[in-house]
Design an enzyme around this catalytic site. Structure first.
Site, short mmCIF file in Angstrom:
data_model
loop_
_atom_site.label_atom_id
_atom_site.label_comp_id
_atom_site.label_asym_id
_atom_site.label_seq_id
_atom_site.Cartn_x
_atom_site.Cartn_y
_atom_site.Cartn_z
N LYS A 25 0.85 -1.21 0.00
CA LYS A 25 0.00 0.00 0.00
C LYS A 25 0.88 1.25 0.00
O LYS A 25 0.64 2.20 -0.75
CB LYS A 25 -0.88 -0.02 1.24
CG LYS A 25 -1.43 1.33 1.67
CD LYS A 25 -2.27 1.25 2.90
CE LYS A 25 -1.50 1.37 4.17
NZ LYS A 25 -1.17 2.74 4.59
N ASN A 26 1.93 1.25 0.83
CA ASN A 26 2.75 2.46 0.99
C ASN A 26 3.74 2.69 -0.14
O ASN A 26 4.44 3.70 -0.13
CB ASN A 26 3.46 2.44 2.35
CG ASN A 26 2.47 2.59 3.49
OD1 ASN A 26 1.30 2.93 3.26
ND2 ASN A 26 2.90 2.32 4.70
N CYS A 119 -4.28 11.28 13.44
CA CYS A 119 -4.85 9.95 13.56
C CYS A 119 -4.36 9.36 14.87
O CYS A 119 -3.62 9.98 15.62
CB CYS A 119 -4.52 9.09 12.36
SG CYS A 119 -2.91 8.37 12.43
N ARG A 124 0.73 14.41 13.29
CA ARG A 124 1.33 14.10 11.98
C ARG A 124 1.69 15.41 11.29
O ARG A 124 1.03 15.87 10.38
CB ARG A 124 0.34 13.28 11.14
CG ARG A 124 -0.21 12.04 11.82
CD ARG A 124 0.84 10.97 12.11
NE ARG A 124 1.41 10.37 10.92
CZ ARG A 124 0.86 9.36 10.27
NH1 ARG A 124 -0.30 8.90 10.67
NH2 ARG A 124 1.44 8.84 9.22
N ASP A 309 5.69 0.12 11.90
CA ASP A 309 4.43 -0.48 11.45
C ASP A 309 4.30 -1.94 11.87
O ASP A 309 3.24 -2.53 11.65
CB ASP A 309 4.30 -0.37 9.93
CG ASP A 309 4.08 1.07 9.50
OD1 ASP A 309 4.16 1.36 8.30
OD2 ASP A 309 3.85 1.92 10.38
N ARG A 401 -8.20 -0.61 5.76
CA ARG A 401 -7.42 0.49 5.17
C ARG A 401 -6.14 -0.05 4.56
O ARG A 401 -5.60 0.52 3.62
CB ARG A 401 -7.09 1.54 6.23
CG ARG A 401 -8.23 2.47 6.59
CD ARG A 401 -7.71 3.64 7.37
NE ARG A 401 -6.49 4.14 6.75
CZ ARG A 401 -5.41 4.53 7.44
NH1 ARG A 401 -5.42 4.50 8.75
NH2 ARG A 401 -4.33 4.97 6.82
C1 EPZ Z 1 4.88 6.69 6.41
O1 EPZ Z 1 4.15 7.70 7.07
C2 EPZ Z 1 3.95 5.50 6.31
N1 EPZ Z 1 2.78 5.88 5.51
C3 EPZ Z 1 3.52 5.07 7.71
O2 EPZ Z 1 2.69 3.91 7.56
C4 EPZ Z 1 4.76 4.70 8.50
O3 EPZ Z 1 4.36 4.37 9.82
C5 EPZ Z 1 5.72 5.89 8.53
O4 EPZ Z 1 6.03 6.31 7.18
C6 EPZ Z 1 7.04 5.55 9.22
O5 EPZ Z 1 7.64 4.48 8.56
C7 EPZ Z 1 2.90 5.92 4.16
O6 EPZ Z 1 3.95 5.66 3.60
C8 EPZ Z 1 1.66 6.30 3.40
P1 EPZ Z 1 7.02 9.93 8.49
P2 EPZ Z 1 4.72 9.20 7.11
O7 EPZ Z 1 6.88 11.23 7.81
O8 EPZ Z 1 5.55 9.47 5.93
C9 EPZ Z 1 7.67 13.17 11.82
C10 EPZ Z 1 0.83 2.59 7.92
O9 EPZ Z 1 0.52 2.00 8.94
N2 EPZ Z 1 7.46 14.20 10.79
O10 EPZ Z 1 8.12 9.01 8.06
O11 EPZ Z 1 3.57 10.10 7.39
C11 EPZ Z 1 6.43 12.34 12.12
O12 EPZ Z 1 5.60 13.00 13.05
C12 EPZ Z 1 1.32 4.00 7.98
O13 EPZ Z 1 0.81 2.08 6.76
C13 EPZ Z 1 7.63 15.54 11.12
O14 EPZ Z 1 7.93 15.89 12.25
O15 EPZ Z 1 5.66 9.15 8.38
C14 EPZ Z 1 7.04 11.07 12.69
O16 EPZ Z 1 7.34 11.29 14.06
C15 EPZ Z 1 1.15 4.58 9.36
N3 EPZ Z 1 7.45 16.48 10.15
C16 EPZ Z 1 8.35 10.92 11.91
O17 EPZ Z 1 8.60 12.22 11.34
C17 EPZ Z 1 7.11 16.15 8.87
O18 EPZ Z 1 6.97 17.06 8.01
C18 EPZ Z 1 8.28 9.92 10.78
O19 EPZ Z 1 7.09 10.18 10.06
C19 EPZ Z 1 6.94 14.78 8.55
C20 EPZ Z 1 7.14 13.82 9.52
#
Ligand code: EPZ
Length: 435
Positions: A25-26, A119, A124, A309, A401
């Site tokens: 999915k991702n 969420c 996020r 995840d 989802r």
């Molecule tokens: C991706 O989310 C995945 N989703 C998530 O999978 C996964 O848990 C996550 O990466 C971590 O591996 C998709 O790919 C669609 P991040 P993403 O930006 O990109 C912080 C699932 O279950 N951050 O890597 O949204 C954030 O708060 C989902 O399939 C900022 O601070 O996660 C987090 O603490 C859930 N500022 C950390 O970085 C930003 O601008 C990592 O988040 C962006 C992120």
């Protein structure tokens, strides 16, 4: 989409048999968004049949994209885009829809997106996305509930992420691919899904150096072309079934499965002395004669570290190990809502974000529980599998989802599982099932 809201699982049971793993999915989500970068047709194969994908396809069609689905293949042509802002209600359902901002602004001159919904796994933020777009010359206008960007002054640039972000890296990489010149991105995510997107962008005509590393050099093009891409197997779905088989002392064959993407999990499972056999894209996991394992101190990290995840699913296994295990959640420090539901099943887990302590072993017993997010719902399925008695998992929408056909797959693996439909299907207006 099935209208039922709950699953009843009779435990204890175990998994025996073969399970087909879907496309990730991702990986599919960013690849679908990248189709906005070109007026040519993009064909994406092995797209999983899950709600997040349906929601993103609705967003793209709402923007004017022509989209045809045939089985797990999607053909998408963004030759005419009729809007520069995706539908707010749809965006709020899917955080990843924020990715359309950069590509849409390149095509329309400017674009805006409402802030993605929060969420159950914590705040996020999108600050890294916006700082990166600003480094590429976009003018950023912050509104109360949305952000708008203007592409008049875009230019190739250089940006170092303050922290590793998967969709932040994907967002900036695909946008830079559509800007002529050389862009340097540092401290990038290295997830396999990021690598897949890079390969797709190169097939569309961009040149990208450093793929798979934390430093990406993107030579962008104004005109990107169409391409065909087959989505990689979903390593989180595979890891979920592996942990279900280990927890229940089962024996499963997963296919297709990219073992290389699961190294962090497989290494972590060594104390259980499982039998693994990898042949091409088939992976055998035999846990019938496994040991009881030992307490563990798990730290979730960006790839190639242990994935956040799979944290909730791992936690269930630790409830069955003798001694005190710990989890340090460094990616989403609040991602522990599943622990409270597991405690209601008899687990003894203390949550002090960003840490959790699991006191084991504790026998689990069936009861009514509520899913809170995609991976939490998967952990409740695994817990139900090893619990004594019937577990009813409510709000199973979360499972759909990101896990396609999970009920059918579990049933074919020998799990006693029923889908419960409410006596009177009263859908609130905003329900994802409302017409
Ligand atoms: C991706 O989310 C995945 N989703 C998530 O999978 C996964 O848990 C996550 O990466 C971590 O591996 C998709 O790919 C669609 P991040 P993403 O930006 O990109 C912080 C699932 O279950 N951050 O890597 O949204 C954030 O708060 C989902 O399939 C900022 O601070 O996660 C987090 O603490 C859930 N500022 C950390 O970085 C930003 O601008 C990592 O988040 C962006 C992120």
């Amino acid at each position: 989409m099935n209208p039922y809201h709950a699953l009843a699982i009779e435990g204890p049971g175990t998994l025996q048999g073969e399970v087909t793993i879907e496309g990730a999915k991702n990986a599919a989500l960013p690849c679908l968004v990248a189709s906005l970068l070109t007026p040519d047709t993009i064909t994406i194969r092995r797209v999983p049949d899950v709600i997040d994908i349906h929601n993103l396809c609705q967003i793209l069609v709402d923007l004017g994209v022509r989209l045809f689905e045939s089985g797990d293949r999607i053909e998408i042509t963004a030759s005419t885009l009729t809007k520069d802002r995706p539908d707010d209600e749809l965006v709020r359902r899917l955080r990843a829809s924020f990715l359309v901002l950069g590509p849409l602004a390149l095509r329309k001159g400017r674009a805006s997106v409402c802030y993605p919904g929060g969420c159950a796994i914590g705040r996020r933020p999108v600050d890294q996305h916006l700082k990166g777009l600003s480094a590429l010359g976009f003018d950023i206008i912050i509104h109360d509930h949305a952000v708008e960007i203007d592409a008049r002054n875009v230019k190739p640039g250089r940006f170092r992420f303050d922290l590793v972000t998967v969709t932040g890296t994907e967002h900036l990489m695909m946008t830079a691919a559509g800007i002529p010149g050389t862009t340097l991105l540092e401290n990038c995510a290295r997830e396999p899904e990021v690598t897949q997107l890079a390969h797709m962008l190169m097939a569309m005509g961009a040149e990208i150096e450093g793929v798979g590393t934390d430093c990406l050099v993107i030579h962008g093009k104004r005109e990107l072309g169409g391409c065909e891409v087959t989505i990689i197997p979903d390593r989180i779905e595979a890891g979920t079934y592996i942990l279900a088989a280990v927890a229940s002392r089962g024996r499963i064959v997963l296919e297709p499965c990219e073992t290389q993407h699961l190294q962090a999990l497989l290494e972590r499972l060594e104390p259980f002395e499982l039998t693994f056999e990898a042949q091409g894209e088939r992976l055998l996991v035999d846990a019938r004669y496994r040991t009881d394992g030992r307490p563990d101190y798990l730290i979730t990290e960006p790839y190639p570290g242990f994935p956040t995840d799979l944290q909730a699913q791992w936690m269930v296994l630790m409830t069955q190990v003798q001694g005190d295990s710990q989890i340090l959640e460094t990616v989403f420090p609040e991602r522990f809502r599943h622990a409270f539901e597991l405690n209601r099943m008899g687990a003894h887990i203390e949550v002090h974000p960003p840490k959790a302590v699991i006191h084991g072993p504790t026998p689990l017993r069936g009861t009514e529980v509520v899913a809170s997010d995609l991976r939490a719902s998967a952990s409740l399925v695994i817990a139900a599998l090893i619990a004594e008695g019937t577990t009813v998992i409510h709000d199973i929408y979360h499972l759909h989802r990101g896990y396609a056909k999970m009920e059918a797959k579990l049933r074919s693996l020998g799990v006693r599982i029923n889908e419960l439909t409410p006596a009177v299907v009263r859908e609130p207006a905003s329900s994802p099932y409302s017409k």
